[in-house]
Enzyme design. Structure first.
Site, short mmCIF file in Angstrom:
data_model
loop_
_atom_site.label_atom_id
_atom_site.label_comp_id
_atom_site.label_asym_id
_atom_site.label_seq_id
_atom_site.Cartn_x
_atom_site.Cartn_y
_atom_site.Cartn_z
N TRP A 74 -72.97 -14.37 31.21
CA TRP A 74 -71.97 -15.10 30.43
C TRP A 74 -70.74 -15.10 31.31
CZ3 TRP A 74 -67.12 -14.30 28.16
CH2 TRP A 74 -66.74 -15.23 27.19
N GLU A 471 -65.57 -18.03 6.53
CA GLU A 471 -66.82 -17.66 7.20
C GLU A 471 -67.75 -18.88 7.29
OE1 GLU A 471 -68.28 -15.87 9.08
OE2 GLU A 471 -70.40 -15.99 8.64
#
Ligand code: M6R
Length: 593
Positions: A74, A471
């Site tokens: 990453w 969320e």
């Protein structure tokens, strides 16, 4: 961030083994991949490329090898290119290194090494590691372990590294801030990885490397030591209770769907807590002076929901601060404060930093985590495990509902209603089991098809449905790349309503509660501006264009309401041709600040 996996032992297929194991860690990073394996003639075979390791065939590494390391990246320093992919090498190509984290002072070390004649090929911070170790090894009588130790002492920042030395046939690992776990196999073989699923197929016996520690494995012998002092360390053997099938996709097309469906069971597992421990935690919440919840991303939204649980159920004021902002509030911490940290991975750098700040003030830390033995679990004063099992999709689903279940249980315990809380959650678990059937998913798919072409979506809720609206936005954003925002329903008219156009999908999260009238009014305001309303709640209202029914779960409504949104987000991703398990730019475990 970044998946790390190394093997040393008697097997002859180390190259294929590390590639196969690393596929199980792909959720940690998937910009590029690379492998280095020591061949029987003493040379190192290295392959690397951009793209996902999932597409790589382990059989192409069939040369005999008993020592190999592999990495999925990453990117932090340097673009996503083949040259920047790990492993990186010393000038003489005998030392290969893979790394997770950031070496903050790499610039000055690189300049110094360049002046000494070292040649650098990549733009990464990582490449200074093999060159610095090579430089240290030039000092007479220095072992790889000692050279790595001296190199590590120079580094600032957070890192986990694996160093393969082809000459001495040694594997060395060191950590400061990023996770590394040693899997102990048969007959002196060792697996070293950033996460357990890499080697779960071979062993469930592990040893944890702590911050500031290193380990060297050579000729079947392992030695743990302190990086700074070189003092030897002894380590406990721990048995992990995760199984291979829990960590595999099984019949499902994606981990995200598998993990959503696992919520039929995972709430029950979360509630399976020792009463004495829950009561002890409840007591420490009652007795503390100042209780702060902190976490990141989805776990942060869970904490916001817990603010409501503690307020409504236990009449106790608890504050939430995002972990990345937490250190700013250190003035308010004292030895009597209690900090509750919530994390799926147990490795999130911002949360670990918040814990450090809390500990420096003498405050106590309660951790609610999924990963047994993780850095957060081990650094906390008290730990409650949510028992969700491995969560591999980048989008957190079953861990989030498990965290909410534990926090709701604790809130009930603080209110002196532990039994009532457990009964509520077990009933909710049964309701979720009934809800998660193929017809239910087909219905949500119909809704998803109707809204999938829109570029903007808004979600509203009141009370504990407000953090769930936020969320919901995270879930939709991260897997479908649709712009989504969650609001407290009453806030829309103060600005965001200007964004509503004809047909804009707006999701309303409802409960069977005292907020119904307010919610319906807010929905009417949206409809009057042309919004298309997707109502999620136990009751149908005329103001809905589409209704996704959920059971009436009382104080556990936040838990059931988020589940259809998880399914909707998943289906939106699939319909729009995205990979829900590995969304762009993200990684499962965020071990950098
Ligand atoms: O492992 P953690 O729970 O500490 O991770 C925190 C966040 O990075 C995480 O919840 C993230 O927001 C999720 N991928 C969102 O689904």
């Amino acid at each position: 961030m970044c998946g790390i996996f190394g093997y040393i032992g008697k097997r002859k297929n180390a190259g294929a083994l590390v590639i196969k194991g690393l596929k199980n860690l792909e959720y940690r990073g998937y910009d590029s991949w690379g492998v280095a394996m020591r061949l029987s003639d003493g040379s190192i075979k290295c392959e690397k490329d951009v793209g996902k390791i999932g597409a790589v065939n382990p059989d192409q590494f069939k040369e005999e090898s008993s020592l190999a390391i592999a990495h999925s990246r990453w990117a932090t320093h340097g673009g996503v290119t083949k040259i920047n992919a790990h492993p990186h090498f010393s000038c003489d190509q005998t030392i290969a290194v893979i790394h997770n984290g950031i070496i903050e002072n790499y610039g000055e070390i690189r300049d110094e090494l360049k002046a000494k004649g070292h040649t650098f090929r990549s733009e990464t911070d990582t490449e200074v590691i093999p060159h610095l170790i090579e430089e240290e090894l030039k000092k007479k009588g220095t072992t790889l372990e000692e050279a790595t130790r001296r190199a590590c002492i120079r580094f600032t920042g957070r890192y986990a590294i694996l160093v393969l030395d082809a000459r001495s046939q040694t594997l060395v690992a060191a950590r400061t801030g990023s996770p590394l776990i040693i899997g102990v196999g048969e007959g002196g073989e060792y697996f070293i990885a950033s996460d357990i699923p890499a080697f779960l197929e071979y062993t469930r016996t592990v040893q944890y490397l702590d911050d500031g520690e290193m380990v060297a494995v050579h000729d079947g012998k392992i030695r743990f030591s302190d990086i700074a002092s070189s003092a030897e360390r002894t380590k406990r053997l721990v048995t992990i209770d995760w199984t291979v099938s829990e960590a595999e996709k099984g019949e499902y097309e994606h981990y995200m769907l598998k993990e959503i469906m696992d919520q039929k069971d995972s709430i029950r597992r979360a509630v399976h807590q020792d009463d004495e421990e829950i009561l002890a935690v409840a007591k420490s919440i009652e007795n503390c002076i100042g209780c702060i919840l902190t976490a990141c991303g989805t776990a942060g939204k869970v904490c916001m929901a817990a603010d409501y649980f503690f307020s409504v159920v236990a009449k106790r004021h608890v504050n939430f601060t995002p972990a990345s902002e937490f250190p700013i509030f250190h003035h308010f911490l004292r030895p009597e404060s209690l900090i509750i940290v919530v994390s799926q991975s147990g490795e999130t750098a911002d949360v670990l930093e918040a814990m450090k700040v809390a500990k420096a003030a003498g405050s106590k830390v309660l951790a609610i985590v999924n990963t047994q033995g993780s850095s957060i679990a081990r650094a906390a004063d008290y730990t409650l495990l949510i028992n969700a099992g491995p969560e591999k999709a980048v989008a957190s689903t079953k861990a989030a509902t498990g965290q909410m279940a534990v926090l709701l249980l604790v809130a009930h315990a603080v209110a002196g209603k532990l039994h009532e809380g457990r009964t509520l959650l077990l009933e909710t678990s049964g309701q979720i089991n009934d809800m998660l059937n193929p017809r239910y998913i087909d219905h949500i798919r119909d809704v998803a098809k109707k809204i999938a072409s829109h570029d903007n979506m808004y979600i509203i809720g009141k009370g504990w449905n407000y953090p769930m609206a936020m969320e919901s936005a995270i879930k939709i954003q991260e897997v479908s790349y649709i712009h989504a925002e969650g609001f407290a329903a009453g806030e829309l008219k103060h600005g965001p309503i200007a964004l509503i156009e004809k047909g804009t999908p707006c999701i309303a999260l409802m409960g069977n509660d005292e907020f119904t009238a307010d919610m319906v009014s807010n929905i009417m305001e949206l409809r009057a501006r042309g919004a298309q309303i997707i109502g999620i709640g136990p009751k149908k209202f005329d103001v809905f264009d589409h209704w996704i029914k959920v059971p009436d779960s009382g104080a556990a409504q936040a838990i059931v309401n988020i589940i259809p949104v998880q399914i909707l987000a998943y289906l939106l991703a699939v319909i729009r041709g995205r990979d829900p398990d590995m969304p762009r730019n993200l990684a499962k475990s965020v071990t950098v600040k």
